[in-house]
Enzyme design. Structure first.
Site, PDB file in Angstrom:
ATOM      1  N   ASP A 169     -39.770   5.986   8.673  1.00 51.15           N
ATOM      2  CA  ASP A 169     -39.495   5.592  10.048  1.00 51.15           C
ATOM      3  C   ASP A 169     -38.092   4.995  10.077  1.00 51.15           C
ATOM      4  OD1 ASP A 169     -39.262   4.640  12.592  1.00 51.15           O
ATOM      5  OD2 ASP A 169     -41.215   3.647  12.641  1.00 51.15           O
TER       6      ASP A 169
ATOM      7  N   LYS B 244     -32.186  -5.532  13.016  1.00 54.45           N
ATOM      8  CA  LYS B 244     -33.262  -6.448  13.372  1.00 54.45           C
ATOM      9  C   LYS B 244     -34.049  -6.870  12.133  1.00 54.45           C
ATOM     10  CE  LYS B 244     -34.344  -3.968  17.105  1.00 54.45           C
ATOM     11  NZ  LYS B 244     -33.099  -3.504  17.668  1.00 54.45           N
TER      12      LYS B 244
ATOM     13  N   SER C 213     -34.652   4.613  12.228  1.00 54.80           N
ATOM     14  CA  SER C 213     -34.167   4.692  13.615  1.00 54.80           C
ATOM     15  C   SER C 213     -33.097   5.765  13.758  1.00 54.80           C
ATOM     16  CB  SER C 213     -33.586   3.345  14.027  1.00 54.80           C
ATOM     17  OG  SER C 213     -33.001   3.453  15.307  1.00 54.80           O
ATOM     18  N   ALA C 214     -33.152   6.472  14.884  1.00 49.04           N
ATOM     19  CA  ALA C 214     -32.105   7.448  15.206  1.00 49.04           C
ATOM     20  C   ALA C 214     -30.755   6.755  15.394  1.00 49.04           C
ATOM     21  CB  ALA C 214     -32.486   8.222  16.464  1.00 49.04           C
ATOM     22  N   ASP C 215     -30.768   5.430  15.518  1.00 51.61           N
ATOM     23  CA  ASP C 215     -29.499   4.690  15.614  1.00 51.61           C
ATOM     24  C   ASP C 215     -28.592   5.031  14.433  1.00 51.61           C
ATOM     25  OD1 ASP C 215     -30.551   3.436  17.830  1.00 51.61           O
ATOM     26  OD2 ASP C 215     -30.620   1.427  16.945  1.00 51.61           O
TER      27      ASP C 215
ATOM     28  N   VAL D  30     -29.406   1.996  21.092  1.00 49.22           N
ATOM     29  CA  VAL D  30     -28.059   2.062  20.516  1.00 49.22           C
ATOM     30  C   VAL D  30     -27.638   3.525  20.347  1.00 49.22           C
ATOM     31  CG1 VAL D  30     -26.690   1.575  18.439  1.00 49.22           C
ATOM     32  CG2 VAL D  30     -28.223  -0.174  19.374  1.00 49.22           C
TER      33      VAL D  30
ATOM     34  N   LYS E 219     -38.175   4.462  27.091  1.00 50.88           N
ATOM     35  CA  LYS E 219     -37.240   4.020  26.049  1.00 50.88           C
ATOM     36  C   LYS E 219     -36.531   5.271  25.539  1.00 50.88           C
ATOM     37  CE  LYS E 219     -37.071   2.061  21.391  1.00 50.88           C
ATOM     38  NZ  LYS E 219     -37.842   1.499  20.284  1.00 50.88           N
TER      39      LYS E 219
ATOM     40  N   GLU F 124     -25.991  -1.610  25.848  1.00 51.10           N
ATOM     41  CA  GLU F 124     -27.221  -0.804  25.808  1.00 51.10           C
ATOM     42  C   GLU F 124     -28.237  -1.385  26.790  1.00 51.10           C
ATOM     43  OE1 GLU F 124     -30.524  -1.573  23.875  1.00 51.10           O
ATOM     44  OE2 GLU F 124     -29.733  -2.700  22.172  1.00 51.10           O
TER      45      GLU F 124
HETATM   46  N1  PSU Z   1     -31.315  -5.221  20.096  1.00 49.19           N
HETATM   47  C1  PSU Z   1     -32.004  -6.191  20.733  1.00 49.19           C
HETATM   48  N2  PSU Z   1     -33.168  -5.817  21.352  1.00 49.19           N
HETATM   49  C2  PSU Z   1     -33.606  -4.508  21.371  1.00 49.19           C
HETATM   50  C3  PSU Z   1     -32.858  -3.478  20.695  1.00 49.19           C
HETATM   51  C4  PSU Z   1     -31.719  -3.925  20.070  1.00 49.19           C
HETATM   52  O1  PSU Z   1     -31.611  -7.367  20.712  1.00 49.19           O
HETATM   53  O2  PSU Z   1     -34.614  -4.219  21.983  1.00 49.19           O
HETATM   54  C5  PSU Z   1     -33.280  -2.003  20.722  1.00 49.19           C
HETATM   55  C6  PSU Z   1     -32.005  -1.195  20.589  1.00 49.19           C
HETATM   56  O3  PSU Z   1     -31.903  -0.421  21.750  1.00 49.19           O
HETATM   57  C7  PSU Z   1     -32.167  -0.343  19.363  1.00 49.19           C
HETATM   58  C8  PSU Z   1     -33.650  -0.115  19.369  1.00 49.19           C
HETATM   59  O4  PSU Z   1     -31.394   0.809  19.436  1.00 49.19           O
HETATM   60  O5  PSU Z   1     -34.141  -1.430  19.720  1.00 49.19           O
HETATM   61  C9  PSU Z   1     -34.148   0.476  18.066  1.00 49.19           C
HETATM   62  O6  PSU Z   1     -35.393   1.062  18.282  1.00 49.19           O
HETATM   63  P1  PSU Z   1     -36.003   2.113  17.217  1.00 49.19           P
HETATM   64  O7  PSU Z   1     -36.277   1.289  15.981  1.00 49.19           O
HETATM   65  O8  PSU Z   1     -37.262   2.644  17.847  1.00 49.19           O
HETATM   66  O9  PSU Z   1     -34.971   3.171  17.005  1.00 49.19           O
HETATM   67 MN    MN Z   2     -38.611   4.390  14.647  1.00 50.17          MN
END
Ligand code: PSU
Ligand code: MN
Length: 305
Positions: free
Chosen positions: A134, A155, A136-138, A104, A84, A23
């Site tokens: 909130d 995370k 994630s779309a992941d 992701v 992003k 990614e």
């Molecule tokens: N893993 C890391 N650093 C990052 C991310 C993942 O070590 O910055 C990113 C990934 O791309 C993941 C995103 O898909 O953060 C999730 O963001 P959000 O919560 O806005 O969906």
């Molecule tokens: Mn989000």
């Protein structure tokens, strides 16, 4: 939309060598320059040393790149102008001919389109603390893209018990790679169980075969704990994470800006200890994903879909 393969990734495709997708949001939004560039280069080297080909996936001037050449890689790493891109931003960045770092969710989709079966990241997105809407779309992307996603769990800035619940709802198997607990990104342990433990690349390949023969569309979430020397036990990182979450709240930071903000703030609060852990786990995950890619390469492709 055409996918543009780099010279190396199209070579690997022709030769039938395993490819691992990376990614690029970690490059454009996850880590500061130059640590971001160095880390991606180390991930690529780790993958090559295991005989696989890395394919960093990103949007460059609106083009979908499967593998990014050195010049563009450096521009993405330096510039803070890339969007992003989760799934919803992909058509926007493509139509407007922008640069984009893919999360992701977006990377999994593009890897799947490109016929790549495995991708690597640091930590997936999930359900945010105190903000159960909130999500994630992941998570939805994992549920509709039959990939192998190698990560160190979700995370630590997230609500991990709710994230595990959301993965369960979506039918995503959580696989502990040499561990019985869901890793918490900076920490090897979370107290939350995985669905199955494996200890070899072949066992992951077996799971992928079973998934494919059942016609299921969910990714296998293969979770690799951060290397021991870089582990930050949960109780040692808890205060920094809580502080960062409180700061985000106070500053009114929302939506897609939250994850990059929290990662940077936790790094500040831990004197970069968390950033060192982040980099170490990314490189380690890259190596493990290449080993799994080699085991998966010999498998038949899923049919009937
Ligand atoms: N893993 C890391 N650093 C990052 C991310 C993942 O070590 O910055 C990113 C990934 O791309 C993941 C995103 O898909 O953060 C999730 O963001 P959000 O919560 O806005 O969906
Ligand atoms: Mn989000």
């Amino acid at each position: 939309m055409d996918l543009m393969f780099s010279r190396e990734t199209s070579g690997a495709r022709l030769e039938g060598r395993p490819i691992v997708a990376l990614e690029s949001a970690l490059l454009t939004h996850g880590l500061p320059f130059p640590a971001n560039l160095e880390t991606v280069q180390r991930m690529e080297a780790a993958i090559r040393s295991e005989g696989a080909e890395p394919a960093l996936i990103a949007v460059v001037g609106g083009q979908i790149r499967i593998g990014v050449e050195a010049e563009d890689l450096e521009r993405l790493a330096r510039g803070r102008s890339a969007r992003k891109c989760s799934v919803r931003e992909l058509p926007i960045a493509a139509a407007r001919k922008e640069d984009g770092g893919t999360t992701v969710a977006a990377t999994a989709w593009l890897a799947h389109l490109a016929g790549i079966r495995i991708m690597v990241t640091g930590g997936i997105g999930g359900v945010h603390r105190g903000q159960p809407f909130d999500v994630s779309a992941d998570l939805d992307a994992l549920a509709r893209t039959p990939l192998i996603v190698v990560c160190s769990g979700a995370k630590a800035i997230l609500d991990l018990p709710l994230t595990i619940e959301a993965l369960e709802t979506r039918g995503v198997p959580v696989v502990g790679y040499g561990c019985d607990e869901f890793p918490a990104f900076y920490s090897r342990r979370s107290g939350l169980p995985v669905d199955v433990r494996v200890d070899t690349p072949q066992e992951v390949a077996d799971l992928a075969v079973a998934r494919d023969s059942l016609g299921l569309s969910e990714s296998l979430l293969v979770c690799v704990p951060v290397p021991k020397e870089f582990d930050i036990p949960a109780e040692e990182i808890a205060d920094s994470v809580a502080q960062a979450v409180a700061d985000a709240e106070k500053m009114g930071i929302r939506g897609k800006a939250i994850t990059p903000f929290l990662l940077a703030r936790v790094s500040e609060l831990t004197g970069q200890r968390s950033e060192r852990a982040n980099r170490a786990l990314l490189e380690n995950n890259a190596r493990v994903s290449a080993q799994i890619a080699a085991a998966v390469q010999s498998l038949p492709r899923a049919r009937n879909r």
